[in-house]
Design an enzyme around this catalytic site. Structure first.
Site, PDB file in Angstrom:
ATOM      1  N   TYR A   1      12.591 -32.832  35.196  1.00  0.00           N
ATOM      2  CA  TYR A   1      13.249 -33.750  36.389  1.00  0.00           C
ATOM      3  C   TYR A   1      13.462 -33.414  37.749  1.00  0.00           C
ATOM      4  O   TYR A   1      12.775 -34.828  38.140  1.00  0.00           O
ATOM      5  CB  TYR A   1      14.193 -34.810  35.156  1.00  0.00           C
ATOM      6  CG  TYR A   1      13.374 -35.382  34.198  1.00  0.00           C
ATOM      7  CD1 TYR A   1      12.802 -36.534  34.026  1.00  0.00           C
ATOM      8  CD2 TYR A   1      13.718 -34.948  32.440  1.00  0.00           C
ATOM      9  CE1 TYR A   1      12.623 -37.286  33.097  1.00  0.00           C
ATOM     10  CE2 TYR A   1      13.128 -35.898  31.904  1.00  0.00           C
ATOM     11  CZ  TYR A   1      12.414 -36.842  31.708  1.00  0.00           C
ATOM     12  OH  TYR A   1      11.908 -37.083  30.852  1.00  0.00           O
TER      13      TYR A   1
ATOM     14  N   ARG B   1       9.660 -33.560  38.882  1.00  0.00           N
ATOM     15  CA  ARG B   1       9.511 -34.992  38.787  1.00  0.00           C
ATOM     16  C   ARG B   1      10.447 -35.603  40.293  1.00  0.00           C
ATOM     17  O   ARG B   1       9.447 -36.878  40.718  1.00  0.00           O
ATOM     18  CB  ARG B   1       9.285 -35.780  37.694  1.00  0.00           C
ATOM     19  CG  ARG B   1       8.503 -34.992  36.561  1.00  0.00           C
ATOM     20  CD  ARG B   1       8.362 -35.849  35.294  1.00  0.00           C
ATOM     21  NE  ARG B   1       8.512 -37.550  35.499  1.00  0.00           N
ATOM     22  CZ  ARG B   1       8.340 -38.456  34.831  1.00  0.00           C
ATOM     23  NH1 ARG B   1       9.583 -38.037  34.073  1.00  0.00           N
ATOM     24  NH2 ARG B   1       8.143 -39.765  35.128  1.00  0.00           N
TER      25      ARG B   1
ATOM     26  N   GLN C   1       7.244 -49.653  34.046  1.00  0.00           N
ATOM     27  CA  GLN C   1       7.401 -48.861  33.399  1.00  0.00           C
ATOM     28  C   GLN C   1       7.460 -47.707  33.582  1.00  0.00           C
ATOM     29  O   GLN C   1       8.298 -46.912  33.427  1.00  0.00           O
ATOM     30  CB  GLN C   1       6.513 -48.486  32.169  1.00  0.00           C
ATOM     31  CG  GLN C   1       5.826 -49.785  30.949  1.00  0.00           C
ATOM     32  CD  GLN C   1       4.380 -49.964  29.954  1.00  0.00           C
ATOM     33  OE1 GLN C   1       3.578 -50.014  30.506  1.00  0.00           O
ATOM     34  NE2 GLN C   1       4.962 -48.993  29.164  1.00  0.00           N
TER      35      GLN C   1
ATOM     36  N   ASP D   1       9.243 -44.397  38.776  1.00  0.00           N
ATOM     37  CA  ASP D   1       9.906 -43.882  40.164  1.00  0.00           C
ATOM     38  C   ASP D   1      10.440 -45.699  41.393  1.00  0.00           C
ATOM     39  O   ASP D   1      10.605 -46.518  40.360  1.00  0.00           O
ATOM     40  CB  ASP D   1       8.152 -44.236  40.933  1.00  0.00           C
ATOM     41  CG  ASP D   1       7.226 -44.954  40.501  1.00  0.00           C
ATOM     42  OD1 ASP D   1       7.161 -46.185  41.079  1.00  0.00           O
ATOM     43  OD2 ASP D   1       6.192 -44.607  39.946  1.00  0.00           O
TER      44      ASP D   1
ATOM     45  N   HIS E   1      11.726 -47.985  31.696  1.00  0.00           N
ATOM     46  CA  HIS E   1      12.360 -46.637  31.206  1.00  0.00           C
ATOM     47  C   HIS E   1      13.330 -46.303  32.150  1.00  0.00           C
ATOM     48  O   HIS E   1      13.187 -45.118  31.809  1.00  0.00           O
ATOM     49  CB  HIS E   1      10.825 -46.650  30.988  1.00  0.00           C
ATOM     50  CG  HIS E   1       9.855 -47.220  30.070  1.00  0.00           C
ATOM     51  ND1 HIS E   1       8.640 -46.811  30.319  1.00  0.00           N
ATOM     52  CD2 HIS E   1      10.738 -47.931  28.828  1.00  0.00           C
ATOM     53  CE1 HIS E   1       7.853 -47.491  29.112  1.00  0.00           C
ATOM     54  NE2 HIS E   1       9.003 -47.806  28.042  1.00  0.00           N
TER      55      HIS E   1
ATOM     56  N   CYS F   1      30.877 -41.122  30.885  1.00  0.00           N
ATOM     57  CA  CYS F   1      31.592 -42.436  30.943  1.00  0.00           C
ATOM     58  C   CYS F   1      30.671 -43.739  31.008  1.00  0.00           C
ATOM     59  O   CYS F   1      30.956 -44.954  31.428  1.00  0.00           O
ATOM     60  CB  CYS F   1      32.775 -42.945  32.199  1.00  0.00           C
ATOM     61  SG  CYS F   1      30.980 -42.395  33.475  1.00  0.00           S
TER      62      CYS F   1
ATOM     63  N   SER G   1      -0.904 -47.772  29.786  1.00  0.00           N
ATOM     64  CA  SER G   1      -2.176 -47.247  28.711  1.00  0.00           C
ATOM     65  C   SER G   1      -2.354 -48.074  27.116  1.00  0.00           C
ATOM     66  O   SER G   1      -3.209 -48.357  26.664  1.00  0.00           O
ATOM     67  CB  SER G   1      -0.730 -45.902  28.032  1.00  0.00           C
ATOM     68  OG  SER G   1      -0.082 -45.957  27.613  1.00  0.00           O
TER      69      SER G   1
ATOM     70  N   ASN H   1      -6.535 -52.526  35.208  1.00  0.00           N
ATOM     71  CA  ASN H   1      -6.574 -51.166  34.995  1.00  0.00           C
ATOM     72  C   ASN H   1      -8.142 -50.597  35.121  1.00  0.00           C
ATOM     73  O   ASN H   1      -9.146 -50.933  35.767  1.00  0.00           O
ATOM     74  CB  ASN H   1      -7.527 -50.481  33.497  1.00  0.00           C
ATOM     75  CG  ASN H   1      -5.999 -49.919  32.373  1.00  0.00           C
ATOM     76  OD1 ASN H   1      -5.352 -48.858  33.649  1.00  0.00           O
ATOM     77  ND2 ASN H   1      -5.199 -50.030  31.705  1.00  0.00           N
ATOM     78  N   LEU H   2      -7.912 -48.990  35.505  1.00  0.00           N
ATOM     79  CA  LEU H   2      -9.095 -48.269  35.740  1.00  0.00           C
ATOM     80  C   LEU H   2      -9.948 -48.111  34.426  1.00  0.00           C
ATOM     81  O   LEU H   2     -11.127 -48.174  34.921  1.00  0.00           O
ATOM     82  CB  LEU H   2      -8.258 -46.703  36.129  1.00  0.00           C
ATOM     83  CG  LEU H   2      -9.636 -45.498  36.735  1.00  0.00           C
ATOM     84  CD1 LEU H   2      -9.721 -46.119  38.312  1.00  0.00           C
ATOM     85  CD2 LEU H   2      -8.521 -44.161  36.671  1.00  0.00           C
TER      86      LEU H   2
END
Length: 236
Positions: free
Chosen positions: A56, A59, A94, A97, A112, A123, A181, A205-206
């Site tokens: 992570y 990313r 979703q 970033d 997400h 905590c 997706s 969408n692509l």
């Protein structure tokens, strides 16, 4: 559909792909190259926190270096223009970033979680976090060390803000999914929820998603091209 007043937009990894951030389920995507069960579950973090945190961290550096593209900018403009007309664009993503925000979107619901935040498992305090995260880091809120994790939703965990998302969806005049997706639930089920309530639906969408057959209409091409063109036809 001309002049919708309230639009629910669901975005997925395809929106940020042109900014250099990898998708997950496409050929060559993150989960084709890495095993999510070893990197994106609470069990993986408990078993090998250093490996998970390193993944992570990589990313997170990519997100910090990325720049919003024309699709992010188009949604920010649409949010502003709808608000000027007394309407609303509910932007549910979703993606973990912050490219929607950096493009100018004022209200973004991250179902997400957000990679640029860390959560303390002692905590539950959530803290903005733009640098690397290690087990040596202490929670700024409670001081506990070794308890910080990315504030993202892992496999086996419940997505965030589900009640608010469903309320916004049922109140919309139009449902648009961009760069998704159609394979990850509950988000993949939102198009059928919209249709059950008589709300028009469109996929941008692509290529066709796994649930493309559920949409009323579709616009195919790179998000940076197809989405601004579609919103322009809506007067946005």
């Amino acid at each position: 559909m001309k002049n919708p007043k309230t639009i629910f937009v669901l975005t997925g990894a395809g929106v940020s792909a042109e900014s250099g951030l990898g998708t997950f389920r496409d050929r060559g995507g993150l989960w084709a190259r890495f095993d999510p069960m070893k990197l994106a579950t609470p069990e993986a973090y408990a078993a090998d926190p250093d490996t998970v945190l390193d993944f992570y961290n990589h990313r997170r550096r990519g997100v910090v270096a990325a720049v919003p593209n024309a699709a992010h900018a188009a949604l920010a403009r649409a949010e502003t223009r709808l608000a000027e007309r007394g309407g609303r664009l509910f932007l549910c993503t979703q993606n973990v970033d912050d490219l929607h925000e950096r493009a100018g979107a004022r209200a973004v619901t991250h179902m997400h979680g957000e990679l640029l935040k860390a959560r303390c498992t002692a905590c539950e305090a959530v803290t903005p976090w733009h640098g690397d995260l290690t087990r040596a880091d202490a929670c700024p809120a409670c001081g506990a060390a070794g308890r910080m994790r990315p504030d993202v939703v892992w496999f086996g965990e419940m997505p965030k803000h589900l009640d608010a998302i469903e309320r916004a969806l049922t109140a919309a005049d139009l449902f648009v999914a961009v760069g998704t997706s159609g394979a990850v639930y509950p988000a993949a089920g939102y198009v059928r929820l919209a249709k059950a309530r008589g709300i028009p639906t469109c996929e941008v969408n692509l290529e066709p998603s796994d649930n493309a057959d559920a949409f009323d209409t579709a616009e195919y091409g790179p998000a940076s091209v197809a989405l601004p063109a579609y919103l322009a036809r809506l007067g946005l």
